[in-house]
Design an enzyme around this catalytic site. Structure first.
Site, short mmCIF file in Angstrom:
data_model
loop_
_atom_site.label_atom_id
_atom_site.label_comp_id
_atom_site.label_asym_id
_atom_site.label_seq_id
_atom_site.Cartn_x
_atom_site.Cartn_y
_atom_site.Cartn_z
N ASP A 30 52.23 -28.37 3.37
CA ASP A 30 50.91 -28.99 3.90
C ASP A 30 50.92 -30.31 4.14
O ASP A 30 51.20 -31.49 3.36
CB ASP A 30 49.96 -28.73 2.80
N GLU A 62 46.60 -27.86 8.36
CA GLU A 62 45.10 -27.66 8.01
C GLU A 62 44.68 -28.95 7.36
O GLU A 62 43.51 -29.23 7.40
CB GLU A 62 44.76 -26.59 7.29
N ASN A 63 45.38 -29.83 6.92
CA ASN A 63 44.98 -31.08 6.16
C ASN A 63 45.45 -32.39 6.86
O ASN A 63 45.31 -33.42 6.47
CB ASN A 63 45.41 -31.26 4.69
N ASN A 68 42.54 -22.56 4.62
CA ASN A 68 40.99 -22.82 4.42
C ASN A 68 40.20 -23.76 4.88
O ASN A 68 39.02 -23.70 4.98
CB ASN A 68 40.95 -22.59 2.75
N HIS A 69 40.98 -24.82 5.23
CA HIS A 69 40.38 -25.99 5.92
C HIS A 69 40.56 -25.90 7.54
O HIS A 69 40.27 -27.00 8.20
CB HIS A 69 40.87 -27.08 5.51
N HIS A 111 48.90 -18.56 2.87
CA HIS A 111 48.30 -19.65 2.56
C HIS A 111 47.01 -19.26 1.39
O HIS A 111 46.16 -18.78 1.70
CB HIS A 111 47.17 -20.47 3.68
N HIS A 139 49.31 -24.22 0.55
CA HIS A 139 48.23 -24.57 -0.22
C HIS A 139 48.22 -25.19 -1.39
O HIS A 139 47.10 -25.99 -1.53
CB HIS A 139 47.34 -23.01 -0.27
N HIS A 154 50.24 -27.25 -2.47
CA HIS A 154 50.65 -28.67 -2.67
C HIS A 154 51.89 -29.18 -3.37
O HIS A 154 52.29 -30.36 -3.62
CB HIS A 154 49.56 -29.81 -2.48
#
Length: 254
Positions: free
Chosen positions: A8, A39-40, A67-68, A147, A172, A174
């Site tokens: 991520d 996603e981040n 999820n983001h 994820h 997810h 990290h």
């Protein structure tokens, strides 16, 4: 076939660190395909058209999500326009974009699938059933970004797909896990790739903000931490004839 999967990417700091190290790593390790979870990648979390393009311009071939993925509405149109910008495939019908793609390298094609877990996360479609459906149209060499929060869910899906996909890697949480392995059917697996972003942080976020959130139980706007960064990744070497993983190597660049 060497496939690099990058953990991520957090904020502009993570994006810049990736750009400063990925080109040389690709040459040094003869990497054929780069997948990064983005996603981040926007500051404040989520992904924007600008952060996605930055990753593509830095040498990433496929961006996966989680999820983001839909945190920023400005990315919605880009999901429908960009073949290699993925979001989890098990979101309900009608969600922007798609959760799988096929990358054509001329001599060979590589499938990439993005799924999200349902344990401690959103109540989405069953990832096991979604994987079964998606694999019907995928080439022999296919890898999957799962994820998910729960390590057990990640391990269970990997074993469910053992011998049916070339590799499964979790994202997810990290934190890079030390359980890289090749399953009995030839599928490479690691529970979590880790993270690309600030080292002195809580999962890439300023520690004081996470502490405030956990102590107060009130909403807190997270900010990407400052300081030195690192990049977590895993290199999967896959036999092009058998589509099986022959080696799995964890990589951390500081």
């Amino acid at each position: 076939m060497n496939i690099l999967a990058i953990g991520d990417v957090v904020g502009s700091a993570g994006c810049k660190f990736l750009r400063s190290h990925l080109p040389s790593l690709k040459k040094l390790r003869h990497i054929d395909l780069v997948i990064a979870n983005g996603e981040n990648s926007a500051d404040g979390n989520g992904i924007t058209p600008a952060s996605a393009q930055y990753l593509f311009d830095s040498g990433v071939d496929v961006i996966t999500g989680g999820n983001h993925s839909f945190r920023r509405r400005e990315i919605y149109d880009r999901y429908d326009e960009e073949e290699t910008l993925l979001r989890p495939a098990n979101f309900p019908p009608g969600a922007p974009g798609k959760g799988a793609c096929i990358v054509d390298r001329g001599r060979i094609q590589i499938g990439v699938i993005n799924l999200m877990g349902v344990v401690y996360l959103e109540n989405l479609d069953c990832p096991f059933a979604a994987a079964d459906r998606l694999l019907e149209g995928m080439p022999p060499i296919t890898v999957l970004d799962f994820h998910a929060e729960a390590t057990g869910e990640k391990g269970a899906l990997a074993r469910y797909l053992d011998g049916r996909v070339s590799a499964v890697f979790g994202t997810h949480t990290h934190v890079q896990t030390a359980d890289e392995t090749i399953l009995p059917g030839g599928t490479g697996f690691i529970t979590d790739l880790g993270m690309t972003g600030p080292t002195d942080s809580v999962l890439g976020v300023k520690p004081e903000l996470v502490i405030q959130k956990m102590r107060s139980k009130l909403p807190v706007r997270f900010e990407t931490a400052k300081g030195d960064c690192h990049m977590d990744a895993v290199l999967f070497c896959i036999d092009e004839k058998t589509a099986r993983t022959v080696s799995v190597e964890r990589i951390q660049i500081t």
